[in-house]
Design an enzyme around this catalytic site. Sequence first.
Site, short mmCIF file in Angstrom:
data_model
loop_
_atom_site.label_atom_id
_atom_site.label_comp_id
_atom_site.label_asym_id
_atom_site.label_seq_id
_atom_site.Cartn_x
_atom_site.Cartn_y
_atom_site.Cartn_z
N HIS A 104 -9.66 1.14 5.05
CA HIS A 104 -8.29 1.43 5.67
C HIS A 104 -8.53 2.42 6.75
O HIS A 104 -9.53 3.32 6.78
CB HIS A 104 -7.18 1.97 4.73
N SER A 140 2.56 -2.39 10.54
CA SER A 140 4.03 -2.00 10.29
C SER A 140 4.58 -3.44 10.43
O SER A 140 5.87 -3.63 11.10
CB SER A 140 4.42 -1.46 11.72
N GLY A 150 2.73 -1.02 4.43
CA GLY A 150 2.73 0.32 4.05
C GLY A 150 4.40 0.88 3.87
O GLY A 150 4.71 0.62 2.70
N GLY A 151 4.91 1.37 4.94
CA GLY A 151 6.00 1.95 4.62
C GLY A 151 7.20 1.14 4.19
O GLY A 151 8.10 1.42 3.14
N GLY A 201 2.20 3.23 11.55
CA GLY A 201 2.97 4.37 11.41
C GLY A 201 3.70 4.78 12.62
O GLY A 201 4.03 5.94 12.71
N GLU A 261 -7.04 4.79 7.79
CA GLU A 261 -6.77 6.21 7.29
C GLU A 261 -8.00 6.80 6.80
O GLU A 261 -8.52 8.02 7.01
CB GLU A 261 -5.73 6.52 6.62
N GLU A 270 -5.73 -4.63 10.69
CA GLU A 270 -4.59 -3.63 11.01
C GLU A 270 -4.95 -3.07 12.52
O GLU A 270 -5.99 -2.48 12.62
CB GLU A 270 -4.84 -2.43 10.30
N ASN A 325 0.81 -1.29 0.00
CA ASN A 325 0.02 -0.05 0.07
C ASN A 325 1.20 1.22 0.01
O ASN A 325 1.46 1.79 0.95
CB ASN A 325 -0.88 -0.02 1.14
N TRP A 326 1.07 1.89 -1.39
CA TRP A 326 1.89 3.05 -1.27
C TRP A 326 1.22 4.23 -0.61
O TRP A 326 2.33 5.17 -0.34
CB TRP A 326 2.31 3.22 -2.64
N LYS A 327 0.15 4.31 -0.24
CA LYS A 327 -0.73 5.45 0.20
C LYS A 327 -0.38 6.88 -0.85
O LYS A 327 -0.25 6.36 -1.99
CB LYS A 327 -0.26 5.62 1.59
#
Length: 253
Positions: free
Chosen positions: A97, A215, A236-237, A175, A99, A169, A9-11
Amino acid sequence: MRKKIAAANWKMNLTLAQGEQLINDILQAGIKLQEGQEVVVATPFPYLLKAKALLKNYPGFYVAAQNCYSEKSGAYTGEVSAEMLQSIGVDYVILGHSERREYFQESNAMLAKKIDVALAYGIKPIFCCGEPLEIRKAETQNAYVAKQLEESLYHLTAEQLKQVVIAYEPIWAIGTGLTASAQQAQDMHAYIRAQIAEKYGREAALGLSILYGGSAKPGNAGELFACPDVDGGLIGGASLVAADFTAIISKLA
């Protein structure tokens, strides 16, 4: 045998050139996916066609959108419909998600509509669920997640559910640098599977892929993915670094 999935997930990150380089770097790593393993790349909307073109000759690699709207079409300036995504060959869509829930006030009822419209156009939803820190501290996370499942998924038929992937999640671990322990992840994944079994039967529950989305990194992915009810990760990251994401892919059990 249920699918084992590493989903990136590049966001809202990367330029088109950076995204193209990232995909090429991942592909050039020479990953050999085993039967039943998939890699899903969820790019921002402007990059979906490019990602699809880059991945088209790589079996087991798929493209996902990060969202779609709850209506089929209409005067919804700035939104993207499932039909639009279908028309460019998108395979998956991330829905719910944390967010999106927090920043855009997406409710369980709205997500039920999004699930329906995605399925109507042949796009597989990756449905996100999970609890914030205060719920975890109160030890009411099971009831919290059960409500998300009930209000967004339980209207589906067993046949429709086969097209859905669930991503758990723990919001407190996104994050923040915190990560649920392997045991915490396994406990919730097993609980989710048990809830699905209660509603849809054991066979449906055993066929459902449940990803961990909090994460995950190369250093902990192996332990997480080794859990019997963890079928991969929504990353994610770490998915923004080719070496990290390919290392995570290599941990798929």
